[in-house]
Design a protein around this motif. Structure first.
Motif, mmCIF file in Angstrom:
data_model
loop_
_atom_site.group_PDB
_atom_site.id
_atom_site.type_symbol
_atom_site.label_atom_id
_atom_site.label_comp_id
_atom_site.label_asym_id
_atom_site.label_seq_id
_atom_site.Cartn_x
_atom_site.Cartn_y
_atom_site.Cartn_z
ATOM 1 N N ALA A 21 58.748 61.010 2.259
ATOM 2 C CA ALA A 21 58.018 59.866 1.855
ATOM 3 C C ALA A 21 58.719 58.696 2.806
ATOM 4 N N ALA A 22 59.846 58.599 3.146
ATOM 5 C CA ALA A 22 60.225 57.402 3.595
ATOM 6 C C ALA A 22 59.775 57.685 5.149
ATOM 7 N N MET A 23 59.984 58.876 5.581
ATOM 8 C CA MET A 23 59.548 59.290 6.987
ATOM 9 C C MET A 23 58.121 58.869 7.513
ATOM 10 N N ALA A 24 57.201 59.260 6.708
ATOM 11 C CA ALA A 24 55.998 58.856 6.618
ATOM 12 C C ALA A 24 55.475 57.447 6.572
ATOM 13 N N GLY A 25 56.335 56.941 5.776
ATOM 14 C CA GLY A 25 55.873 55.566 5.492
ATOM 15 C C GLY A 25 56.590 54.682 6.749
ATOM 16 N N LEU A 26 57.723 54.789 7.441
ATOM 17 C CA LEU A 26 58.327 54.261 8.275
ATOM 18 C C LEU A 26 57.535 54.438 9.770
ATOM 19 N N LEU A 27 57.036 55.700 9.824
ATOM 20 C CA LEU A 27 56.058 55.940 10.998
ATOM 21 C C LEU A 27 54.840 55.333 10.938
ATOM 22 N N ALA A 28 54.190 55.106 9.887
ATOM 23 C CA ALA A 28 52.983 54.389 9.500
ATOM 24 C C ALA A 28 53.432 52.833 9.751
ATOM 25 N N GLN A 29 54.414 52.392 9.367
ATOM 26 C CA GLN A 29 54.630 51.044 9.759
ATOM 27 C C GLN A 29 55.035 50.661 11.048
ATOM 28 N N ARG A 30 55.082 51.611 11.914
ATOM 29 C CA ARG A 30 55.191 51.655 13.451
ATOM 30 C C ARG A 30 54.024 51.956 14.074
ATOM 31 N N GLY A 31 52.782 52.179 13.402
ATOM 32 C CA GLY A 31 51.630 52.446 13.898
ATOM 33 C C GLY A 31 51.222 53.812 14.029
#
Length: 195
Positions: free
Chosen positions: A113-123
């Motif tokens: 969940a954190a991984m997907a969220g962090l990658l989304a935050q980076r576009g």
């Protein structure tokens, strides 16, 4: 008033969570745990680990809620399971799933969940379909690696891979493609209404 759980203002935030008060975020957390419980019940029985929509729901919550609130939502859902609520696959709950064959996957869920969220935050989401697909696939493969490693401890490396990783690879690709398509549609729907 906002909380520390909000996604970065520059990140993907189609639900407008960054501007919502703490109470609204708490309600979203509860709604997210209900979505995860429902996704867990949509499953194909397999031994020793069923195929469910859990990973799709987890990565989507990570992206839509942002990595902080998304991870907290997954942890709250796992806490509900530990308390005995029937929120896991097959209506399971209690401590047994956290020490049995599914323990590695359960441990991986907040991480992905954190991984997907962090990658989304980076576009890595929205209209950037290849990056969006890649982020979800990376999260799914991370989940399979952690879950498969735990199964390898329990059953041996060969059985761990054969039962806990290989049968789920096609599903990981399909769920990642579905997530990327859904997020592209969300991005296109939200952009005109905010533009």
């Amino acid at each position: 008033m906002t909380s520390i759980l909000v996604p970065a203002k520059s990140g993907f935030d189609p639900l407008g969570i960054s501007g919502r008060p703490l109470l609204t975020q708490a309600v979203l957390l509860v709604v997210g745990t209900a979505v995860l419980a429902l996704a867990s019940q949509i499953s194909v029985p397999m031994v020793p680990v069923p195929v469910t929509l859990q990973t799709l729901a987890i990565t989507m919550i990570g992206v839509l809620y942002g990595w902080r609130l998304g991870t907290l939502t997954v942890l709250a859902w796992l806490g509900e399971a530990m308390l005995g609520l029937p929120v896991l696959a097959g209506g399971n709950g209690g401590l047994a799933p956290f020490v049995g064959p599914t323990a590695g996957y359960l441990a991986a869920f907040p991480i992905i969940a954190a991984m997907a969220g962090l990658l989304a935050q980076r576009g890595w989401t929205g209209d950037r379909v290849v990056l969006s697909f890649s982020s979800h696939l990376l999260a799914n493969l991370t989940c399979l690696a952690i879950g498969g490693a735990w199964l390898a401890v329990l059953l041996g490396v060969e059985k761990g891979l054969a039962l806990g990783v290989v049968p789920f690879l096609v599903g990981a690709v399909v769920k990642s493609a579905l997530a990327a398509a859904l997020l592209m549609a969300v991005a296109r729907h939200v952009r005109p209404s905010r533009g």
